[in-house]
Scaffold this active site. Structure first.
Site, PDB file in Angstrom:
ATOM      1  N   GLU A 126      29.239  37.741  38.875  1.00  0.00           N
ATOM      2  CA  GLU A 126      29.148  39.087  39.410  1.00  0.00           C
ATOM      3  C   GLU A 126      29.568  40.100  38.358  1.00  0.00           C
ATOM      4  OE1 GLU A 126      29.824  38.291  44.176  1.00  0.00           O
ATOM      5  OE2 GLU A 126      31.532  38.966  42.994  1.00  0.00           O
ATOM      6  N   CYS A 139      32.028  46.693  34.795  1.00  0.00           N
ATOM      7  CA  CYS A 139      32.966  45.574  34.684  1.00  0.00           C
ATOM      8  C   CYS A 139      32.157  44.299  34.492  1.00  0.00           C
ATOM      9  CB  CYS A 139      33.831  45.502  35.941  1.00  0.00           C
ATOM     10  SG  CYS A 139      35.073  44.201  35.904  1.00  0.00           S
ATOM     11  N   CYS A 146      36.809  30.834  36.169  1.00  0.00           N
ATOM     12  CA  CYS A 146      37.857  31.327  35.278  1.00  0.00           C
ATOM     13  C   CYS A 146      38.669  30.169  34.730  1.00  0.00           C
ATOM     14  CB  CYS A 146      38.782  32.294  36.011  1.00  0.00           C
ATOM     15  SG  CYS A 146      39.992  33.107  34.923  1.00  0.00           S
ATOM     16  N   CYS A 150      45.697  32.517  37.937  1.00  0.00           N
ATOM     17  CA  CYS A 150      46.595  33.592  38.343  1.00  0.00           C
ATOM     18  C   CYS A 150      46.687  33.644  39.867  1.00  0.00           C
ATOM     19  CB  CYS A 150      46.115  34.922  37.775  1.00  0.00           C
ATOM     20  SG  CYS A 150      46.127  34.953  35.953  1.00  0.00           S
ATOM     21  N   CYS A 153      44.905  36.467  42.073  1.00  0.00           N
ATOM     22  CA  CYS A 153      43.511  36.774  41.769  1.00  0.00           C
ATOM     23  C   CYS A 153      42.584  35.743  42.400  1.00  0.00           C
ATOM     24  CB  CYS A 153      43.301  36.812  40.250  1.00  0.00           C
ATOM     25  SG  CYS A 153      41.599  37.122  39.749  1.00  0.00           S
ATOM     26  N   GLY A 204      36.553  35.509  34.577  1.00  0.00           N
ATOM     27  CA  GLY A 204      36.843  34.778  33.357  1.00  0.00           C
ATOM     28  C   GLY A 204      37.895  35.428  32.475  1.00  0.00           C
ATOM     29  N   GLU A 205      38.401  34.645  31.520  1.00  0.00           N
ATOM     30  CA  GLU A 205      39.349  35.095  30.501  1.00  0.00           C
ATOM     31  C   GLU A 205      38.575  35.270  29.192  1.00  0.00           C
ATOM     32  OE1 GLU A 205      41.568  36.257  27.893  1.00  0.00           O
ATOM     33  OE2 GLU A 205      42.741  36.041  29.746  1.00  0.00           O
ATOM     34  N   SER A 236      40.255  42.882  28.458  1.00  0.00           N
ATOM     35  CA  SER A 236      41.487  42.553  29.177  1.00  0.00           C
ATOM     36  C   SER A 236      41.773  41.066  29.054  1.00  0.00           C
ATOM     37  CB  SER A 236      41.344  42.930  30.654  1.00  0.00           C
ATOM     38  OG  SER A 236      42.504  42.543  31.381  1.00  0.00           O
ATOM     39  N   SER A 258      47.017  41.946  31.088  1.00  0.00           N
ATOM     40  CA  SER A 258      47.348  41.708  32.493  1.00  0.00           C
ATOM     41  C   SER A 258      48.797  41.213  32.551  1.00  0.00           C
ATOM     42  CB  SER A 258      46.401  40.660  33.092  1.00  0.00           C
ATOM     43  OG  SER A 258      45.093  41.165  33.168  1.00  0.00           O
ATOM     44  N   LEU A 259      49.731  42.143  32.684  1.00  0.00           N
ATOM     45  CA  LEU A 259      51.151  41.803  32.591  1.00  0.00           C
ATOM     46  C   LEU A 259      51.705  41.374  33.954  1.00  0.00           C
ATOM     47  CD1 LEU A 259      53.537  41.693  30.636  1.00  0.00           C
ATOM     48  CD2 LEU A 259      54.072  44.057  31.311  1.00  0.00           C
ATOM     49  N   HIS A 260      51.799  42.299  34.891  1.00  0.00           N
ATOM     50  CA  HIS A 260      52.081  42.034  36.310  1.00  0.00           C
ATOM     51  C   HIS A 260      53.510  41.593  36.628  1.00  0.00           C
ATOM     52  CE1 HIS A 260      47.853  42.556  36.601  1.00  0.00           C
ATOM     53  NE2 HIS A 260      47.569  41.415  36.035  1.00  0.00           N
ATOM     54  N   ASN A 335      44.534  44.234  45.791  1.00  0.00           N
ATOM     55  CA  ASN A 335      43.342  44.155  46.625  1.00  0.00           C
ATOM     56  C   ASN A 335      43.319  42.795  47.321  1.00  0.00           C
ATOM     57  OD1 ASN A 335      42.069  46.718  45.833  1.00  0.00           O
ATOM     58  ND2 ASN A 335      41.960  45.759  43.812  1.00  0.00           N
ATOM     59  N   CYS A 378      39.315  44.990  41.847  1.00  0.00           N
ATOM     60  CA  CYS A 378      40.012  44.125  40.897  1.00  0.00           C
ATOM     61  C   CYS A 378      40.568  42.884  41.590  1.00  0.00           C
ATOM     62  CB  CYS A 378      41.143  44.925  40.260  1.00  0.00           C
ATOM     63  SG  CYS A 378      42.099  44.016  39.046  1.00  0.00           S
TER      64      CYS A 378
END
Length: 403
Positions: A126, A139, A146, A150, A153, A204-205, A236, A258-260, A335, A378
């Site tokens: 997507e 995006c 992926c 995470c 996600c 994906g990364e 990212s 992507s810290l979080h 989200n 996201c």
């Protein structure tokens, strides 16, 4: 997290292994090839070396500037060359299987990526277009599934099927321009582009598909074709430390992390890759990132999870950790997706967090959730469409073909 979720997270591998590799069709697409690779393909159909540079420039213009969908459209290319190309190659991009349009104008496309000529082995990704008053952001995905796990996600809960090719990554940009009528001859009063910004924040990364992402973004940024400035492209990563410096040197786009979480113990749960590359190593790579400056700040993405990472103590430690890094902090309201164990922070708490970070001297915008109603926001990609029935998918595909 619940104890069951914690156990599942702690036992999951840090990185998944791709289940499949790309198999090109009998007539592969020329999209995603460099100029040097295009010259080789021209040589394969008998174009003499003295003509190859000119023909490459013609192909580049037709494919990436005008968005040609067939060789027949390339009227400045000789008929003989066009016929030779058509026998061996295509300029196909990913197929639009479904298009969903959010109440806020966000568009999500489900794209089919054939593997070989067996449609039963076709894969899907997507990508999402987000229109805003001053820009249009696309995006883009880099993998089917992926590599990572995470916890917050939904994409991370899926298998890693395979990496995308450079052509499949560039193809997403071309599909967006096709669907939005956004090529060179777009009929608008001012000729302004609709797709102005690219974010490698889809499925994906990106730094675990480094070569394809690098090659694709070089094409996207080429000013003789698609022409989107590297300063309008953001990559990212969840923190693949060995490839961060390399990305600055070889790709040269804007960086987002992507810290979080601000403590290793929590980030180990939210972003399990942290067990391999902890926060201190990650931030050192950011400090060393080539070209980072106040004019080219690194974005730190921070998803706001209620009661998990949203306290003022977390905000204070975040400011302390980022000292000396030219940075901005992008606060992302969580989200939700089916089955998640997390909730979005209360809006009042998000505002308090943002205010503290802002008063400490860092830009701290709160990302407005876009496309939630079609699960295009996201962390939500490749979820709702997976559950569609065959009849629903067929109806969406018919709508996409007739728009």
């Amino acid at each position: 997290m619940s104890s069951t979720a914690e156990l599942r997270q702690s036992s999951a591998p840090l990185e998944k292994t791709p289940l499949e590799t790309y198999v090109p069709p009998a007539r592969p697409s020329l999209i995603g090839l460099s100029r040097e690779e295009l010259a080789l393909k021209l040589g394969e159909i008998g174009v003499p070396p003295r003509q190859q540079k000119m023909r490459v420039q013609q192909l580049w213009h037709w494919i990436y500037f005008r968005g040609a969908k067939s060789f027949d459209e390339m009227t400045s290319v000789s008929k003989e060359t066009r016929a030779g190309l058509a026998e061996r190659f295509t300029v196909d991009r990913p197929e639009v299987v479904a298009e969903q349009i959010s109440n806020d104008g966000t568009r999500k496309w489900l794209l089919r990526l054939p593997s070989g000529d067996d449609l039963q082995k076709a894969h899907e990704v997507e990508c999402v277009y987000i229109p805003e008053t001053d820009r249009g952001t696309l995006c883009v995905s880099s993998q089917v599934g992926c590599t990572l796990n995470c916890a917050f996600c939904h994409t991370g809960t899926q298998r890693l099927v395979r990496n995308l090719t450079a052509g499949e990554i560039v193809g997403q940009v071309m599909v967006a321009r096709d669907r939005l009528n956004d090529w060179a001859d777009r009929d608008t009063p001012h000729g302004n582009r609709l797709v102005t910004n690219i974010v490698m924040m889809g499925m994906g990364e990106p730094l675990y598909n480094f070569d394809a992402v690098r090659d694709a973004l070089a094409i996207v940024a080429d000013n003789e074709g698609i022409g989107i400035s590297r300063r309008r492209i953001t990559l990212s990563t969840s923190g693949v430390v060995p490839n961060i410096i390399r990305a600055g040197e070889e790709i040269g786009v804007m960086l987002a992390i992507s810290l979080h979480a601000v403590r290793d113990e929590l980030r180990n749960e939210l972003v399990p890759l942290n067990r391999k590359y902890p926060i201190a190593e990650l931030l050192k790579a950011c400090r060393d990132y080539p070209g980072a400056s106040n004019a080219r700040r690194i974005t730190f993405e921070y998803v706001m999870l209620k009661g998990v990472n949203d306290s003022l103590d977390d905000a204070k430690l975040l400011v302390k950790l980022l000292k000396g890094i030219p940075a901005k902090i992008n606060l992302i309201p969580f989200n939700p997706w089916p089955g998640t164990a997390y909730e979005c922070s209360d809006w009042e708490q998000i505002e308090k967090f943002s205010e503290y970070v802002f008063n400490a001297g860092y830009s701290s915008p709160v990302r407005t959730p876009r496309g939630r109603d079609i699960l295009a926001a996201c962390g939500q990609l490749k979820s709702e469409t997976e559950k569609l029935s065959a009849r629903e998918r067929q109806a969406l595909r018919a709508m996409a073909m007739t728009d």
